[in-house]
Write a protein that holds these residues in place. Structure first.
Motif, PDB file in Angstrom:
ATOM      1  N   UNK A   1      -0.975 -21.522 -11.225  1.00 19.36           N
ATOM      2  CA  UNK A   1      -2.366 -21.143 -11.066  1.00 19.36           C
ATOM      3  C   UNK A   1      -2.983 -22.031  -9.988  1.00 19.36           C
ATOM      4  N   UNK A   2      -4.314 -22.026  -9.907  1.00 18.08           N
ATOM      5  CA  UNK A   2      -4.909 -22.929  -8.934  1.00 18.08           C
ATOM      6  C   UNK A   2      -5.330 -24.243  -9.579  1.00 18.08           C
ATOM      7  N   UNK A   3      -5.371 -24.324 -10.932  1.00 18.90           N
ATOM      8  CA  UNK A   3      -5.825 -25.544 -11.598  1.00 18.90           C
ATOM      9  C   UNK A   3      -4.922 -25.877 -12.781  1.00 18.90           C
ATOM     10  N   UNK A   4      -4.840 -27.168 -13.082  1.00 16.56           N
ATOM     11  CA  UNK A   4      -3.955 -27.643 -14.146  1.00 16.56           C
ATOM     12  C   UNK A   4      -4.459 -27.278 -15.538  1.00 16.56           C
TER      13      UNK A   4
ATOM     14  N   UNK B   1      -5.243 -24.451 -16.733  1.00 15.91           N
ATOM     15  CA  UNK B   1      -4.667 -23.201 -17.207  1.00 15.91           C
ATOM     16  C   UNK B   1      -3.228 -23.007 -16.735  1.00 15.91           C
ATOM     17  N   UNK B   2      -2.593 -24.088 -16.309  1.00 18.96           N
ATOM     18  CA  UNK B   2      -1.244 -23.999 -15.767  1.00 18.96           C
ATOM     19  C   UNK B   2      -0.226 -23.584 -16.827  1.00 18.96           C
ATOM     20  N   UNK B   3       0.744 -22.802 -16.393  1.00 21.42           N
ATOM     21  CA  UNK B   3       1.856 -22.391 -17.257  1.00 21.42           C
ATOM     22  C   UNK B   3       2.882 -23.506 -17.430  1.00 21.42           C
ATOM     23  N   UNK B   4       2.816 -24.540 -16.599  1.00 16.35           N
ATOM     24  CA  UNK B   4       3.895 -25.523 -16.510  1.00 16.35           C
ATOM     25  C   UNK B   4       4.098 -26.325 -17.796  1.00 16.35           C
TER      26      UNK B   4
ATOM     27  N   UNK C   1       3.635 -25.859 -20.952  1.00 16.38           N
ATOM     28  CA  UNK C   1       4.227 -25.157 -22.095  1.00 16.38           C
ATOM     29  C   UNK C   1       5.671 -24.744 -21.828  1.00 16.38           C
ATOM     30  N   UNK C   2       6.016 -24.554 -20.560  1.00 16.01           N
ATOM     31  CA  UNK C   2       7.369 -24.138 -20.210  1.00 16.01           C
ATOM     32  C   UNK C   2       8.278 -25.330 -19.963  1.00 16.01           C
ATOM     33  N   UNK C   3       7.721 -26.377 -19.378  1.00 16.00           N
ATOM     34  CA  UNK C   3       8.478 -27.594 -19.075  1.00 16.00           C
ATOM     35  C   UNK C   3       7.747 -28.786 -19.688  1.00 16.00           C
ATOM     36  N   UNK C   4       7.959 -29.049 -20.991  1.00 20.61           N
ATOM     37  CA  UNK C   4       7.253 -30.149 -21.656  1.00 20.61           C
ATOM     38  C   UNK C   4       7.453 -31.474 -20.924  1.00 20.61           C
ATOM     39  N   UNK C   5       6.354 -32.188 -20.739  1.00 19.98           N
ATOM     40  CA  UNK C   5       6.397 -33.457 -20.032  1.00 19.98           C
ATOM     41  C   UNK C   5       6.172 -33.332 -18.543  1.00 19.98           C
ATOM     42  N   UNK C   6       6.220 -32.099 -18.029  1.00 23.59           N
ATOM     43  CA  UNK C   6       5.940 -31.830 -16.621  1.00 23.59           C
ATOM     44  C   UNK C   6       4.480 -31.425 -16.465  1.00 23.59           C
ATOM     45  N   UNK C   7       3.975 -31.512 -15.226  1.00 19.19           N
ATOM     46  CA  UNK C   7       2.612 -31.039 -15.015  1.00 19.19           C
ATOM     47  C   UNK C   7       2.015 -31.492 -13.702  1.00 19.19           C
ATOM     48  N   UNK C   8       0.680 -31.379 -13.633  1.00 20.76           N
ATOM     49  CA  UNK C   8      -0.091 -31.737 -12.436  1.00 20.76           C
ATOM     50  C   UNK C   8       0.502 -31.087 -11.191  1.00 20.76           C
ATOM     51  N   UNK C   9       0.814 -29.796 -11.306  1.00 22.51           N
ATOM     52  CA  UNK C   9       1.467 -29.100 -10.212  1.00 22.51           C
ATOM     53  C   UNK C   9       0.559 -28.294  -9.321  1.00 22.51           C
ATOM     54  N   UNK C  10      -0.736 -28.253  -9.647  1.00 22.98           N
ATOM     55  CA  UNK C  10      -1.650 -27.367  -8.941  1.00 22.98           C
ATOM     56  C   UNK C  10      -2.561 -28.132  -7.984  1.00 22.98           C
TER      57      UNK C  10
END
Length: 293
Positions: free
Chosen positions: A247-250, A252-255, A257-266
């Motif tokens: 997405x454009x913001x963290x 509401x990111x799908x990351x 829930x799909x990759x636990x421990x991952x994030x801040x990708x937007x």
């Protein structure tokens, strides 16, 4: 924030489980709301997704289909949905993620019953319903040379040999900080698709951290990784038809829930402040004289 985007794409509401929850019973209420909002705000709409092995309705699994029956169901679903949104969608993700990473076909309900015929059926139905819409095949891990990328190239060749309309390949570009294909690799693979007579689009770009919180060095690398995709698209010119983030913001990111421990990708944090990568994307777009891309 909205003015910074030229196009909008729905996350889920055009997927099969939402638009045909019961066989032959179509519900476009949520999808219409999204599309109408986009058009009201003068944004083009990248419509998504017609045939995918996820987020399809349970009734598809509740019957043992013959090949002919399932192809008819696919044809009817795709034709109905694309017809409903005719002249409102700039493009359609027609078939999503049909391949494994080794280039073999993913064994899904659709493949197991019809082989690869469901792909041709879906593209034919979409083209019949809206000849003006741009139709693309979409997948991940196809952004640089690999067995999977070669398989996508072969799919494009096969469809074109059958005179089936396919306008582009969508490169999902779900990357990990520090593991993103180089700009040169991405440009090379984009050009390989373009040489087959189709366009490309960066369809679902995000660059996630595999461990949180990110370090300062990691934020610099994330910016560089985002810029690799931007610059590759710019360098192949108009044959790269667009860049889209997912997405454009963290918040509401799908990351996560799909990759636990991952994030801040937007490009925006969960509190809707911009990331350093946002500034890098703006700089790359401005340097390439592309705005609202």
């Amino acid at each position: 924030m909205l003015e910074q985007f030229g196009s909008l794409s729905p996350a889920n509401v055009q997927k099969w489980q939402f638009t045909e929850p019961k066989q032959g019973v179509f519900n476009y209420t949520q999808a219409d709301d999204f599309v109408n909002f986009a058009l009201k705000n003068k944004k083009s709409v990248v419509c998504d997704t017609l045939v995918w092995h996820q987020e399809y309705p349970s009734w598809l699994d509740q019957k043992k289909w013959t090949k002919e029956e399932l192809l008819k169901v696919i044809d009817q679903h795709v034709y109905s949905e694309v017809s409903h949104f005719k002249n409102r969608c700039f493009s359609w993700n027609v078939v999503n993620e049909a391949l494994n990473d080794d280039g073999t076909w993913r064994e899904t309900l659709f493949y197991n019953v019809t082989g690869t015929d469901y792909i041709a059926t879906a593209f034919r139905a979409a083209a019949r319903a809206d000849p003006k819409a741009q139709l693309f095949y979409n997948d991940y891990n196809i952004e640089s040379p690999s067995a999977k990328s070669t398989a996508v190239e072969n799919l494009v060749k096969t469809l074109k040999k059958q005179n089936i309309k396919i306008d582009a390949v969508g490169l999902e570009s779900h990357f990990i900080v520090g593991e993103t294909p180089s700009e040169a690799q991405q440009q090379q693979q984009m050009q390989a698709y373009i040489d087959l007579g189709v366009q490309v689009l960066v369809s679902e770009l995000d660059v996630r951290f595999s461990a949180l919180p990110p370090t300062e060095a990691g934020l610099v690398q994330q910016t560089n990784d985002y810029q690799s995709s931007i610059n590759a698209c710019i360098k192949v010119g108009k044959q790269c038809m667009g860049l889209y983030v997912w997405d454009f913001d963290d918040a509401y990111s799908w990351i996560p829930s799909t990759f636990p421990g991952n994030g801040d990708g937007d490009l925006w944090y969960a509190n809707f402040t911009t990331t350093p990568a946002y500034d890098g994307v703006v700089s790359a777009l401005e340097a390439g004289e592309l705005k609202n891309y």
